[in-house]
Design a protein around this motif. Structure first.
Motif, mmCIF file in Angstrom:
data_model
loop_
_atom_site.group_PDB
_atom_site.id
_atom_site.type_symbol
_atom_site.label_atom_id
_atom_site.label_comp_id
_atom_site.label_asym_id
_atom_site.label_seq_id
_atom_site.Cartn_x
_atom_site.Cartn_y
_atom_site.Cartn_z
ATOM 1 N N HIS A 1 -4.727 2.692 -10.024
ATOM 2 C CA HIS A 1 -5.868 3.574 -9.778
ATOM 3 C C HIS A 1 -5.946 4.721 -10.780
ATOM 4 O O HIS A 1 -6.574 5.751 -10.530
ATOM 5 C CB HIS A 1 -5.843 4.062 -8.327
ATOM 6 C CG HIS A 1 -5.918 2.918 -7.362
ATOM 7 N ND1 HIS A 1 -7.058 2.163 -7.194
ATOM 8 C CD2 HIS A 1 -4.975 2.344 -6.570
ATOM 9 C CE1 HIS A 1 -6.819 1.192 -6.324
ATOM 10 N NE2 HIS A 1 -5.567 1.287 -5.930
ATOM 11 N N CYS B 1 -11.206 2.174 -12.283
ATOM 12 C CA CYS B 1 -9.749 2.059 -12.131
ATOM 13 C C CYS B 1 -9.227 0.835 -12.880
ATOM 14 O O CYS B 1 -9.919 -0.171 -13.038
ATOM 15 C CB CYS B 1 -9.367 1.937 -10.658
ATOM 16 S SG CYS B 1 -9.699 3.405 -9.668
ATOM 17 N N GLY C 1 0.833 -1.195 0.000
ATOM 18 C CA GLY C 1 0.000 0.000 0.000
ATOM 19 C C GLY C 1 0.866 1.242 0.000
ATOM 20 O O GLY C 1 2.092 1.158 0.116
ATOM 21 N N ASP D 1 1.332 4.732 -8.796
ATOM 22 C CA ASP D 1 0.023 4.174 -8.430
ATOM 23 C C ASP D 1 -0.787 3.857 -9.688
ATOM 24 O O ASP D 1 -1.857 4.407 -9.924
ATOM 25 C CB ASP D 1 -0.727 5.147 -7.528
ATOM 26 C CG ASP D 1 -1.851 4.469 -6.751
ATOM 27 O OD1 ASP D 1 -2.000 3.245 -6.891
ATOM 28 O OD2 ASP D 1 -2.564 5.166 -6.024
ATOM 29 N N CYS E 1 -10.612 1.384 -3.915
ATOM 30 C CA CYS E 1 -10.096 2.675 -3.453
ATOM 31 C C CYS E 1 -11.219 3.691 -3.250
ATOM 32 O O CYS E 1 -10.996 4.766 -2.691
ATOM 33 C CB CYS E 1 -9.071 3.229 -4.439
ATOM 34 S SG CYS E 1 -9.772 3.829 -5.994
ATOM 35 N N PRO F 1 -5.540 0.890 1.156
ATOM 36 C CA PRO F 1 -6.903 0.380 1.008
ATOM 37 C C PRO F 1 -7.130 -1.037 1.508
ATOM 38 O O PRO F 1 -8.240 -1.381 1.903
ATOM 39 C CB PRO F 1 -7.158 0.482 -0.504
ATOM 40 C CG PRO F 1 -5.811 0.543 -1.131
ATOM 41 C CD PRO F 1 -4.929 1.227 -0.145
#
Length: 421
Positions: A270, A288, A179, A267, A283, A192
């Motif tokens: 996402h 996503c 994460g 990231d 998320c 998340p």
């Protein structure tokens, strides 16, 4: 010679008269925290010797431009600390043979761990990130830090005992988490799939247990660092993608890990995916990439078709047995990931993309989709010399990167000089 995870180990070849010139050394210096330093201190001398090539005092004097007496003092300090050892002698041409000095990778050890959603890989390594002992364990990161971290500590201590090592030899500890992590503090930031971890002082908990520096980062950043340092050390601009329960990426820029302003770079999962519509993501957003192209998303799509699949591993097993539905969905996921990566290729212009994670074990099915989309969507100039390859370090990439992260810190010239002082 093959290294961990099938990586090709590379040791620079340097002739007896030391092929690295003094001019080259001073032009490149030692880059540390945005500064370029000359080769003056013991820490900087160690930085030079870390390539593993034995050198004589004469060669070191020639490379650094330091006085022979200064080189002798620097080497004496490194020898006393055990960081350098005498690596044999040159063939004598008359008189006393010249001793050669080499980096001692066994001077200290490093504790490393990569924590995934349902498992962890832990290792004790030497100062080149090479594991001395390694173990994979099952755990649930959702159990929280007060459960997971004691398990890591207990396993590390068991590995030390198994290898006949003592905790006083530990130079530092490194952990990768599944994460977002603020690297400067070592604290997870609204992860998340990690309830109870938000803003937890992971670094402080581990440092207090072993009394050594502890560093924490996102697991995909460490995968990128592991692939780069152990398998692709010559690649200066790299994207490493992990496709498993989730999707993430790590970036190597100018040969260094790029974390971004607060550690949130990479990231990938996402980013809004083409044709994803309003599919909900864990998320909190919709559409996503992770929500439609991850291993868990493909497993859900297969279940909707009446096929028994619950994890990325299940999907890979179906592909390997020739299941047509699974193969088509993995190929489609590869194309979808490739369309998002094509944007990264245009913005970042990497020379290498490495695809790893559980779903990558499906083989060419995923990679073919990624390549197809990138080469179709990106400009020829950006893809002319671009390689898109499977992971070489495999399951070990993250733990190798965790060790490399610690080593880069504890063997940085400024830290070495402080310790010697």
């Amino acid at each position: 010679m093959r290294g961990i995870g099938g990586c090709q180990s590379k040791v620079p070849e340097v002739s007896a008269n030391c092929a690295i010139s003094r001019t080259v050394w001073f032009n490149r210096g030692v880059k540390e925290e945005g500064r370029f330093l000359g080769a003056a201190s013991a820490g900087e001398l160690l930085h030079l010797l870390r390539d593993g090539v034995p050198r004589t005092r004469t060669e070191l004097t020639s490379v650094t431009g330091l006085a022979r007496s200064t080189v002798r003092l620097r080497l004496d300090a490194l020898l006393d600390a055990g960081l350098v050892s005498e690596g044999g002698s040159e063939t004598s041409t008359g008189g006393r043979p010249a001793g050669r000095f080499v980096f001692n990778a066994r001077a200290r050890i490093v504790l490393a761990a990569e924590v995934g959603a349902t498992h962890a890989t832990l290792a004790v390594t030497d100062l080149t990130s090479s594991p001395l002992v390694l173990r994979r364990i099952e755990l649930d990161v959702a159990d929280g830090p007060d459960v997971v971290l004691p398990v890591l500590i207990k396993t590390w201590k068991a590995l030390l005992a198994e290898a006949g090592l003592d905790s006083v030899q530990v130079a530092g500890a490194g952990i990768g988490l599944p994460g977002p992590v603020e690297h400067s503090t070592g604290r997870p930031n609204n992860p998340p799939i990690m309830p109870g971890w938000d803003d937890y002082d992971v670094r402080g908990r581990i440092a207090s247990e072993f009394g050594v520096p502890a560093l924490v980062d996102n697991e995909v950043n460490l995968m990128a660092l592991g692939e780069h340092t152990k398998c692709f050390p010559d690649a200066q601009h790299v994207i490493v993608v992990k496709v498993a329960t989730g999707i993430g990426a790590g970036f190597i820029s100018n040969g260094e890990l790029h974390r971004g302003a607060v550690g949130a770079a990479g990231d990938l999962g996402h980013i809004a995916a083409p044709h994803a519509g309003d599919v909900p993501c864990r998320c909190g957003n919709t559409g996503c990439l992770e929500a439609v192209a991850s291993g868990s998303a493909i497993a859900a799509a297969l279940r909707a078709k009446g096929i028994d699949a619950h994890t990325s591993t299940d999907v890979v097993a179906l592909v390997r047995t020739g299941d047509l539905e699974a193969g088509q969905l993995v190929r489609w996921a590869g194309r979808t990931i490739g369309e998002v990566l094509a944007t990264c290729v245009s913005m970042f212009n990497p020379s290498l993309i490495v695809v790893g994670g559980t779903l990558a074990m499906a083989g060419e099915m995923l990679l073919a989709g990624v390549r197809e989309a990138i080469y179709r969507r990106s400009l020829p100039l950006a893809t002319e010399s671009l390689r898109i390859v499977p992971s070489q370090a495999g399951d070990d990439a993250g733990v190798l990167g965790a060790a490399a992260m610690v080593i880069q810190h504890v063997l940085s010239p400024s830290v070495v000089d402080r310790q010697l002082a």
